[in-house]
Every structure is written in C-alpha cells, then in structure tokens.
Scaffold this motif. Sequence first.
Motif, PDB file in Angstrom:
ATOM      1  N   ALA A  28      39.052  36.816  38.620  1.00 32.45           N
ATOM      2  CA  ALA A  28      38.513  37.762  39.593  1.00 32.45           C
ATOM      3  C   ALA A  28      37.230  37.239  40.213  1.00 32.45           C
ATOM      4  CB  ALA A  28      38.241  39.100  38.914  1.00 32.45           C
ATOM      5  N   CYS A 285      44.966  48.072  39.096  1.00 31.52           N
ATOM      6  CA  CYS A 285      44.445  46.770  38.679  1.00 31.52           C
ATOM      7  C   CYS A 285      43.890  45.977  39.852  1.00 31.52           C
ATOM      8  CB  CYS A 285      45.555  45.984  37.972  1.00 31.52           C
ATOM      9  SG  CYS A 285      44.926  44.815  36.752  1.00 31.52           S
ATOM     10  N   TRP A 286      44.543  46.064  40.997  1.00 28.55           N
ATOM     11  CA  TRP A 286      44.027  45.500  42.231  1.00 28.55           C
ATOM     12  C   TRP A 286      44.807  46.120  43.381  1.00 28.55           C
ATOM     13  CZ3 TRP A 286      46.206  42.449  38.380  1.00 28.55           C
ATOM     14  CH2 TRP A 286      47.506  41.974  38.620  1.00 28.55           C
ATOM     15  N   ASP A 296      41.771  40.127  44.691  1.00 26.58           N
ATOM     16  CA  ASP A 296      41.396  40.100  43.287  1.00 26.58           C
ATOM     17  C   ASP A 296      40.134  40.925  43.076  1.00 26.58           C
ATOM     18  OD1 ASP A 296      43.477  38.538  42.436  1.00 26.58           O
ATOM     19  OD2 ASP A 296      42.385  36.648  42.605  1.00 26.58           O
ATOM     20  N   GLY A 299      40.098  46.713  41.808  1.00 26.24           N
ATOM     21  CA  GLY A 299      40.636  47.857  41.092  1.00 26.24           C
ATOM     22  C   GLY A 299      39.868  49.142  41.303  1.00 26.24           C
ATOM     23  N   HIS A 339      39.168  45.413  37.664  1.00 29.80           N
ATOM     24  CA  HIS A 339      40.612  45.562  37.509  1.00 29.80           C
ATOM     25  C   HIS A 339      40.866  46.743  36.578  1.00 29.80           C
ATOM     26  CE1 HIS A 339      40.298  41.158  38.495  1.00 29.80           C
ATOM     27  NE2 HIS A 339      41.332  41.458  39.262  1.00 29.80           N
ATOM     28  N   HIS A 341      42.591  48.976  34.259  1.00 28.00           N
ATOM     29  CA  HIS A 341      43.809  48.713  33.478  1.00 28.00           C
ATOM     30  C   HIS A 341      44.352  49.954  32.790  1.00 28.00           C
ATOM     31  CE1 HIS A 341      46.461  46.825  30.457  1.00 28.00           C
ATOM     32  NE2 HIS A 341      46.537  45.843  31.340  1.00 28.00           N
ATOM     33  N   GLN A 355      39.094  47.961  31.555  1.00 25.38           N
ATOM     34  CA  GLN A 355      39.313  46.969  32.607  1.00 25.38           C
ATOM     35  C   GLN A 355      39.780  45.634  32.029  1.00 25.38           C
ATOM     36  OE1 GLN A 355      36.366  47.345  36.114  1.00 25.38           O
ATOM     37  NE2 GLN A 355      35.106  47.637  34.301  1.00 25.38           N
ATOM     38  N   ASN A 357      40.000  41.472  32.796  1.00 26.31           N
ATOM     39  CA  ASN A 357      39.390  40.383  33.553  1.00 26.31           C
ATOM     40  C   ASN A 357      38.141  40.854  34.291  1.00 26.31           C
ATOM     41  OD1 ASN A 357      39.055  37.823  34.533  1.00 26.31           O
ATOM     42  ND2 ASN A 357      40.847  37.830  35.858  1.00 26.31           N
TER      43      ASN A 357
END
Length: 369
Positions: A28, A285-286, A296, A299, A339, A341, A355, A357
Amino acid sequence: MENSRRNFIKNTAVASLAVAAAPAKGFAILHNDKQPDEQTIGHNGYTYKVDKNWAKISINNTPLANCHEMVQDSQGRLIMLGDHTHNNVLVFDKSGKLLDYWGTSLPGGHGLSISKEGGEDFLLLTDCGWALDRTGNTYGQSGQVLKTTVDGKLIFAIGHPRTIGIYKDNEPFKPTETAIAPNGDIYVADGYGSDYIIQYNSKGQYIRHFGGHNNSNPDHNLRNAHGVTVDTRDKNNPTLICTSREENCFKVFTLDGKFIKRIDMPGMYVCRAVINDNNIYAGVCWSKNAQGKQFDGSGFVTILDKDNKVISNPGGAAPNYKNGVLQQTLQAPNATFMHGHDVCIDEDKSIYVCQWNANHTAPIKLTRV
C-alpha cells in the motif's frame, strides 16, 4: 500450562514464516499521518469519532503484522486474530486494554468467527495458507480451519477438502472465512483458493459445496469468496451472504446453496458482511473508480440498512444513488483507513476496524456520535 496454551496450534502448523493477508496486490501507498487523531466520519446519522490509539499494546511484547478480524464474546471481550506468530490472538476489553494473547502457529491467521454452544463460546479460526518467504515473495501452502475454545484449546481441525474427495488435485484450498448457522452447521469460504463455499455439520463432517467458477449461471459463481455470513435478520428465513470481492458485490444464497440475488457494491472490494440488528457492516479493502482504476490503500467501512441499501461509508465518500442504482464509491480525502479488512460492532454501536497491510497498526475504534 500457560506455555502449552499459548502454543496450542504448534502441531497443526504448516509453516512458520510471516504472512500476506491476500494474493499479491503490491504494498500500500503510505498515507499522510498529519491528519488529526480524532476525526468525525460517516453519513446519515451513522457518524463516528475516530480513535486510532484505542489499543493499549506494546509492539515489543505483542507485535502485529496484519489485524485481520475481530469478534466479541459473551463476556464483552474483543478477540482479534492476526498473522503474527508471536501472538495470533489478542484479547481486549472495550477500553483497549490487552487482557490476554495466545497462538503462535497460524502464519496465515485470517478468518475469525464465534459461536455459542451450551452457554459456552467457541472460536473458528481460519489460516488462509498465504505466506511470505524471507525475500518477501508469496508462496502457497495448504490452509486449515480450527475450532477452539476462547482461550485456545483445540476442539478439532478441518483440513484440505481433497482428503475427502471433493476437490480435484489442481484445486487449491486457501480458506479465508467461516460462518455458523443456527443449527451449528459450519460454512467455510475458500476465498483465496477455489472460491467454493463448503458446508459441514457442527462436528466438521462434509455436507455439500457450491460456488466456484464453472456454473452455467454466472451469478452462481464466486470470484474471491473472501467472506461468508449467516444472515438471521429474518428469523424464519436465514440466508448466506457470500462475498464476491473481485465482482464488487455480495451474493445471497439459501443455506443449502441456492442462489437468491446479488447486492452490488460498485467500486468496493468488500470483505465479510457483519450483521448487527438490521444493518450490514463491512470493511472495504480498497476501491476503484468507474474507469476500473484500482487504488491501493483506499479502504473504508460501509454500512447497509435492512433493505441492503448503503446508508453510510465511514472513511469513504457519501453513498450516491441514481435511479435506485448505487454509484461508484471511493475513499474520502484525508483517508482514515488503508485497507479495511473487518469490523466488529459492540453493544454501544461502536465499530472496531481491523486493517490489512496498514503498517502494522492496531485496530481503530469508531465511537458513534
């Protein structure tokens, strides 16, 4: 005893290297950290104050790689699963105080669900089988699903479906999520493998599988079946909400695997649906724009109402419907998340955001205002 408990998964581990939370997507872009620690984000009455310093942990004693998922147990404790093998599971109270940690052998620690049986809580932990070698390259290993007590005692494991003859030799198994039906049946989402949803009974015995890639009706296919959730908002008609993340949508099935409908989430790479009261919450996530450009580190969180209409995107742009159709949704300026998650919602309607990454950050708390 304590060392034994903290290392309960050692004999079931397949590898012991660091892990990636998803198939290789690149790293990212780092965000500008100059924005205020406390922001208010969200829309339409679902607005939240951001607390990035909620988790009171030491990176020396409890290091983090990726914070993948979180659930709340019957005692109100918040249980987080990650992929750092010094401490796969972290247990917090609502103030962010660390109460416990355990687990050292899930290098692909990814999915976490909770069920209650006979007054006792049990966890289902998913190791997705994606790992990094010492040079930072991804490699594959077989995934696994483990049922444990909340303090880490192993009940049973579900291994590769090839061992019971339901996968071909060329079909990988890299599970990402589980869900538990009211009757105790377990649904496993093979989101980084062959994109099937596999149904087992409460003892881990196979019943059926569906999804995958080769159905005559493309709506029955799943692409990156990252999450699966049992939706009990209609008590008389529970359904399965399955993530098809590459298609930017959720797909709804009956509990025996018959396709019902899809819920399009344009531009959003959504993770599992989390049901709370009449709402669906999910980490994004994105995101990507209408031209298909994926960003990237883009999120946020999305919230849907009882009719599966998006009503708020904390950290993202406000939901925009035209002629009843949701438009492409991107991350808002001055990004709060990298990101998203997973999310966990407590009894105060606060949201805890895990999250992937995201520079080893701990979960972020969103307090509803």
